[in-house]
Design a protein around this motif. Structure first.
Motif, PDB file in Angstrom:
ATOM      1  N   ASN A  27      55.281 100.254  79.518  1.00  0.00           N
ATOM      2  CA  ASN A  27      54.547  99.105  78.993  1.00  0.00           C
ATOM      3  C   ASN A  27      55.474  98.370  78.038  1.00  0.00           C
ATOM      4  O   ASN A  27      56.171  99.005  77.239  1.00  0.00           O
ATOM      5  CB  ASN A  27      53.289  99.542  78.244  1.00  0.00           C
ATOM      6  N   THR A  39      57.708  83.681  80.729  1.00  0.00           N
ATOM      7  CA  THR A  39      56.833  83.576  81.888  1.00  0.00           C
ATOM      8  C   THR A  39      57.589  83.947  83.159  1.00  0.00           C
ATOM      9  O   THR A  39      57.092  84.714  83.979  1.00  0.00           O
ATOM     10  CB  THR A  39      56.238  82.163  82.002  1.00  0.00           C
ATOM     11  N   LEU A  42      58.019  87.673  83.282  1.00  0.00           N
ATOM     12  CA  LEU A  42      56.752  88.343  83.579  1.00  0.00           C
ATOM     13  C   LEU A  42      56.368  88.185  85.047  1.00  0.00           C
ATOM     14  O   LEU A  42      55.878  89.126  85.677  1.00  0.00           O
ATOM     15  CB  LEU A  42      55.637  87.808  82.686  1.00  0.00           C
ATOM     16  N   ARG A  45      58.366  90.537  87.044  1.00  0.00           N
ATOM     17  CA  ARG A  45      57.878  91.903  86.838  1.00  0.00           C
ATOM     18  C   ARG A  45      56.617  92.157  87.656  1.00  0.00           C
ATOM     19  O   ARG A  45      56.493  93.187  88.330  1.00  0.00           O
ATOM     20  CB  ARG A  45      57.607  92.132  85.352  1.00  0.00           C
ATOM     21  N   VAL A  46      55.668  91.241  87.620  1.00  0.00           N
ATOM     22  CA  VAL A  46      54.416  91.416  88.356  1.00  0.00           C
ATOM     23  C   VAL A  46      54.704  91.483  89.857  1.00  0.00           C
ATOM     24  O   VAL A  46      54.164  92.359  90.554  1.00  0.00           O
ATOM     25  CB  VAL A  46      53.412  90.290  88.027  1.00  0.00           C
ATOM     26  N   ALA A  61      48.555  91.438  81.946  1.00  0.00           N
ATOM     27  CA  ALA A  61      49.530  90.607  81.239  1.00  0.00           C
ATOM     28  C   ALA A  61      48.721  89.763  80.255  1.00  0.00           C
ATOM     29  O   ALA A  61      47.906  88.935  80.663  1.00  0.00           O
ATOM     30  CB  ALA A  61      50.311  89.725  82.210  1.00  0.00           C
ATOM     31  N   THR A  63      48.481  87.028  77.228  1.00  0.00           N
ATOM     32  CA  THR A  63      49.224  85.914  76.647  1.00  0.00           C
ATOM     33  C   THR A  63      48.531  85.450  75.370  1.00  0.00           C
ATOM     34  O   THR A  63      47.402  85.825  75.081  1.00  0.00           O
ATOM     35  CB  THR A  63      49.320  84.738  77.639  1.00  0.00           C
TER      36      THR A  63
END
Length: 91
Positions: A27, A39, A42, A45-46, A61, A63
């Motif tokens: 995490n 962004t 991320l 990563r997703v 995620a 924000t």
């Protein structure tokens, strides 16, 4: 005279960006200024998590603003659609 290189140097935080993309069992809390690439990192990563068979419903995620969340959601959706295009064309 030598020709100027067309590749730009890696950003100074490339190690941190790489960690976001590759340390999938961890995490992470990502903190950076506006325009730093949070962004994009991320999204990468997703997409990688989904490609590793992690259900999208198991990924969180968080924000700071609803606007940032909407942008992240939009970019993730587009990236996932692009990543599955070759599979859709084969079907």
């Amino acid at each position: 005279m030598t020709e100027a290189s067309t590749t730009s140097p890696a950003p100074p935080d490339e190690a941190a960006r790489s960690r976001i993309r590759t340390h999938l069992a961890t995490n992470l809390f990502i903190e950076a200024g506006a325009g730093a690439g949070k962004t994009r990192s991320l999204v990468e990563r997703v997409v990688e998590l989904v490609q590793q068979q992690v259900p999208i419903t198991a990924i969180a995620a968080i924000t700071f603003t609803e606007k940032a969340a909407a942008e992240l959601r939009h970019r993730v959706r587009e990236a996932l659609e692009r990543s599955t295009e070759p599979f859709a064309q084969q079907a």
